[in-house]
Write a protein that holds these residues in place. Structure first.
Motif, PDB file in Angstrom:
ATOM      1  N   GLN A 145      -1.859  11.674  -1.839  1.00  0.00           N
ATOM      2  CA  GLN A 145      -2.669  10.476  -2.079  1.00  0.00           C
ATOM      3  C   GLN A 145      -3.710  10.279  -0.977  1.00  0.00           C
ATOM      4  O   GLN A 145      -3.440  10.526   0.194  1.00  0.00           O
ATOM      5  CB  GLN A 145      -1.765   9.247  -2.150  1.00  0.00           C
ATOM      6  N   GLN A 146      -4.870   9.854  -1.414  1.00  0.00           N
ATOM      7  CA  GLN A 146      -5.947   9.483  -0.485  1.00  0.00           C
ATOM      8  C   GLN A 146      -5.422   8.483   0.542  1.00  0.00           C
ATOM      9  O   GLN A 146      -4.853   7.455   0.185  1.00  0.00           O
ATOM     10  CB  GLN A 146      -7.096   8.848  -1.277  1.00  0.00           C
ATOM     11  N   GLY A 147      -5.599   8.809   1.826  1.00  0.00           N
ATOM     12  CA  GLY A 147      -5.209   7.863   2.876  1.00  0.00           C
ATOM     13  C   GLY A 147      -6.271   6.789   3.026  1.00  0.00           C
ATOM     14  O   GLY A 147      -7.455   7.020   2.766  1.00  0.00           O
ATOM     15  N   LEU A 148      -5.841   5.621   3.424  1.00  0.00           N
ATOM     16  CA  LEU A 148      -6.761   4.497   3.584  1.00  0.00           C
ATOM     17  C   LEU A 148      -6.800   4.089   5.042  1.00  0.00           C
ATOM     18  O   LEU A 148      -5.825   4.237   5.770  1.00  0.00           O
ATOM     19  CB  LEU A 148      -6.293   3.319   2.720  1.00  0.00           C
ATOM     20  N   GLU A 149      -7.948   3.566   5.472  1.00  0.00           N
ATOM     21  CA  GLU A 149      -8.077   3.102   6.859  1.00  0.00           C
ATOM     22  C   GLU A 149      -7.418   1.732   6.981  1.00  0.00           C
ATOM     23  O   GLU A 149      -8.060   0.697   6.893  1.00  0.00           O
ATOM     24  CB  GLU A 149      -9.555   3.059   7.264  1.00  0.00           C
ATOM     25  N   LEU A 150      -6.088   1.766   7.144  1.00  0.00           N
ATOM     26  CA  LEU A 150      -5.324   0.526   7.204  1.00  0.00           C
ATOM     27  C   LEU A 150      -4.965   0.150   8.639  1.00  0.00           C
ATOM     28  O   LEU A 150      -4.056  -0.641   8.875  1.00  0.00           O
ATOM     29  CB  LEU A 150      -4.034   0.664   6.369  1.00  0.00           C
ATOM     30  N   GLY A 151      -5.668   0.742   9.597  1.00  0.00           N
ATOM     31  CA  GLY A 151      -5.386   0.488  11.010  1.00  0.00           C
ATOM     32  C   GLY A 151      -5.936  -0.846  11.481  1.00  0.00           C
ATOM     33  O   GLY A 151      -6.810  -0.902  12.356  1.00  0.00           O
ATOM     34  N   LEU A 152      -5.452  -1.925  10.880  1.00  0.00           N
ATOM     35  CA  LEU A 152      -5.916  -3.252  11.298  1.00  0.00           C
ATOM     36  C   LEU A 152      -5.381  -3.598  12.681  1.00  0.00           C
ATOM     37  O   LEU A 152      -5.874  -4.505  13.340  1.00  0.00           O
ATOM     38  CB  LEU A 152      -5.476  -4.314  10.272  1.00  0.00           C
ATOM     39  N   LEU A 153      -4.347  -2.858  13.099  1.00  0.00           N
ATOM     40  CA  LEU A 153      -3.848  -2.937  14.471  1.00  0.00           C
ATOM     41  C   LEU A 153      -3.797  -1.519  15.022  1.00  0.00           C
ATOM     42  O   LEU A 153      -3.354  -0.603  14.324  1.00  0.00           O
ATOM     43  CB  LEU A 153      -2.426  -3.517  14.509  1.00  0.00           C
ATOM     44  N   ARG A 154      -4.221  -1.329  16.240  1.00  0.00           N
ATOM     45  CA  ARG A 154      -4.260   0.014  16.830  1.00  0.00           C
ATOM     46  C   ARG A 154      -2.859   0.636  16.862  1.00  0.00           C
ATOM     47  O   ARG A 154      -1.895   0.001  17.267  1.00  0.00           O
ATOM     48  CB  ARG A 154      -4.840  -0.085  18.248  1.00  0.00           C
ATOM     49  N   LYS A 155      -2.755   1.881  16.378  1.00  0.00           N
ATOM     50  CA  LYS A 155      -1.522   2.679  16.377  1.00  0.00           C
ATOM     51  C   LYS A 155      -0.430   2.142  15.447  1.00  0.00           C
ATOM     52  O   LYS A 155       0.732   2.522  15.554  1.00  0.00           O
ATOM     53  CB  LYS A 155      -0.953   2.829  17.808  1.00  0.00           C
ATOM     54  N   HIS A 156      -0.786   1.226  14.550  1.00  0.00           N
ATOM     55  CA  HIS A 156       0.194   0.682  13.613  1.00  0.00           C
ATOM     56  C   HIS A 156      -0.364   0.732  12.190  1.00  0.00           C
ATOM     57  O   HIS A 156      -1.530   0.423  11.970  1.00  0.00           O
ATOM     58  CB  HIS A 156       0.528  -0.783  13.936  1.00  0.00           C
ATOM     59  N   VAL A 157       0.487   1.116  11.230  1.00  0.00           N
ATOM     60  CA  VAL A 157       0.131   0.996   9.815  1.00  0.00           C
ATOM     61  C   VAL A 157       0.432  -0.442   9.395  1.00  0.00           C
ATOM     62  O   VAL A 157       1.483  -0.984   9.699  1.00  0.00           O
ATOM     63  CB  VAL A 157       0.947   1.991   8.957  1.00  0.00           C
ATOM     64  N   VAL A 158      -0.521  -1.052   8.702  1.00  0.00           N
ATOM     65  CA  VAL A 158      -0.369  -2.436   8.262  1.00  0.00           C
ATOM     66  C   VAL A 158      -0.598  -2.490   6.754  1.00  0.00           C
ATOM     67  O   VAL A 158      -1.561  -1.920   6.253  1.00  0.00           O
ATOM     68  CB  VAL A 158      -1.392  -3.365   8.968  1.00  0.00           C
ATOM     69  N   ASP A 159       0.304  -3.136   6.023  1.00  0.00           N
ATOM     70  CA  ASP A 159       0.037  -3.367   4.601  1.00  0.00           C
ATOM     71  C   ASP A 159       0.622  -4.703   4.163  1.00  0.00           C
ATOM     72  O   ASP A 159       1.254  -5.407   4.943  1.00  0.00           O
ATOM     73  CB  ASP A 159       0.518  -2.199   3.722  1.00  0.00           C
ATOM     74  N   VAL A 160       0.373  -5.043   2.909  1.00  0.00           N
ATOM     75  CA  VAL A 160       0.819  -6.321   2.349  1.00  0.00           C
ATOM     76  C   VAL A 160       1.903  -6.036   1.324  1.00  0.00           C
ATOM     77  O   VAL A 160       1.744  -5.156   0.466  1.00  0.00           O
ATOM     78  CB  VAL A 160      -0.369  -7.053   1.666  1.00  0.00           C
ATOM     79  N   ARG A 161       3.030  -6.738   1.404  1.00  0.00           N
ATOM     80  CA  ARG A 161       4.049  -6.686   0.343  1.00  0.00           C
ATOM     81  C   ARG A 161       3.942  -7.995  -0.438  1.00  0.00           C
ATOM     82  O   ARG A 161       4.124  -9.074   0.121  1.00  0.00           O
ATOM     83  CB  ARG A 161       5.438  -6.508   0.940  1.00  0.00           C
TER      84      ARG A 161
END
Length: 364
Positions: A209-225
């Motif tokens: 899957q295409q990766g997304l630039e979800l680095g809203l915090l440096r060195k952390h993956v961030v998403d919404v559940r």
């Protein structure tokens, strides 16, 4: 006095061992508080000749007690293992189910990507095959390799191209962390091939899957559940959403893998400002309603979905994954016990709504 409504919860069982026992215990207790007879059962507990079920109830000491129960008016399916006996039961007409059988992640992704209502939110995704990772990395600096029928953030591999180097990181089936740095695309293909072979879960394929630039915090993956559920009137309603922040360096934000949950509005307002945060929330809600209605069109009646939504650095929302039998721990981790209790109550409230209106649904 009217007899109590009878709701069964179908789940995996081995002896007195249940999958997700804490949640199921709360589900039964919530049903009892709503005035219904609610019990757990598995495929081996169905006695068709007697029209009775050997059901289970939680005891105060954390164990379970079994007894005979009447046939359920409605069954909530929480079975998460695709064993032969479960599939046979689901394909029978023995029960009136609150939720329809779902499909593998790849089929769901393909359906959504081809539907004009929701395709704008779907990242490019393909079934894993030799050469696919290399091909995707030519178009995207970041890709994910993940099991098509996995859960809990396991076996997901992050592959990022940084200049002339490729950085790989992921958690295996046992949540152990793996990393690698490689300097050729051929080397990446070999490493990924070995990962897919070792991480194969049952009969499932892997997706790229295409990766997304979800680095809203440096060195952390961030998403919404986000959790969207049917309410006591049978209507889709967003129960709530939270932001999940992955462990430092982790490929996912999953709470099982060391991630943590924080309130949506607080995080997004700090990152994008109040006005854009409100716009992002509105888009996430719209995405959830459209995805729920679209999937229900394809699969039949559903009662809830957990959506993993990525918000990229520009504030654009993307659908990462849909789970038809979601957890709700994100609300407890956020400290919002009111939302957590609502998230547990809604499946039972919807099942009670179906029980009261069953004749109308059976005639459709």
């Amino acid at each position: 006095m009217l007899p109590k409504r009878v709701i069964g919860i179908l789940t995996w069982r081995e002896g007195e061992r249940f999958e997700e026992p804490d949640y199921l215990r709360k589900l039964v207790q919530t049903g009892q508080e709503l005035g219904a007879v609610v019990y757990l059962f598995s495929h081996q507990d169905v006695h068709v000749q007697d029209k009775k079920i050997k059901g289970f109830l939680p005891k105060p000491n954390g164990r379970w007690v079994s007894k005979w129960f009447p046939w359920p008016e409605v069954v909530i399916d929480r079975y998460r293992r695709r064993v032969r006996e479960y599939i046979r039961l689901r394909n029978s007409d023995l029960f009136f189910f609150a939720n329809s059988p779902f499909s593998k992640k790849w089929r769901v992704t393909k359906l959504l990507a081809s539907d004009e209502r929701v395709r704008r939110w779907i990242p490019e995704t393909h079934v894993y095959a030799q050469g696919m990772v290399r091909s995707m990395l030519a178009r995207h600096a970041l890709v994910y390799v993940k099991p098509g029928n996995g859960t809990g953030g396991r076996s997901i591999l992050r592959v990022e191209k940084r200049g002339k180097e490729y950085c790989l990181s992921g958690r295996d089936k046992k949540h152990a962390h793996h990393t690698a740095r490689l300097d050729t695309a051929v080397g990446v293909e070999k490493w990924v091939k070995r990962w897919v072979e070792e991480q194969q879960i049952r009969d499932g394929n892997f997706l790229v899957q295409q990766g997304l630039e979800l680095g809203l915090l440096r060195k952390h993956v961030v998403d919404v559940r986000l959790l969207i559920q049917k309410d006591e009137c049978g209507e889709w309603s967003v129960t709530g959403c939270g932001v999940r922040i992955g462990e430092n360096g982790s490929a996912t934000s999953n709470l099982h893998g060391g991630g943590r949950a924080i309130p949506f509005e607080w995080f997004l307002s700090n990152r994008f400002g109040v006005e854009q945060a409100e716009s992002i929330k509105s888009e996430c809600y719209q995405l959830a309603y459209e995805v729920a209605k679209t999937l229900e069109d394809y699969f039949g009646r559903m009662m809830e979905f957990g959506l993993d939504i990525g918000v990229d650095v520009q504030g654009r929302a993307w659908l990462i994954e849909v789970n038809p039998k979601p957890g709700r721990e994100v609300f407890r981790q956020m400290g919002d016990m009111q939302l957590y209790k609502m998230a547990i109550a809604r499946p039972v409230q919807f099942a009670l709504y179906l029980a009261k209106n069953q004749a109308r649904f059976l005639s459709l």
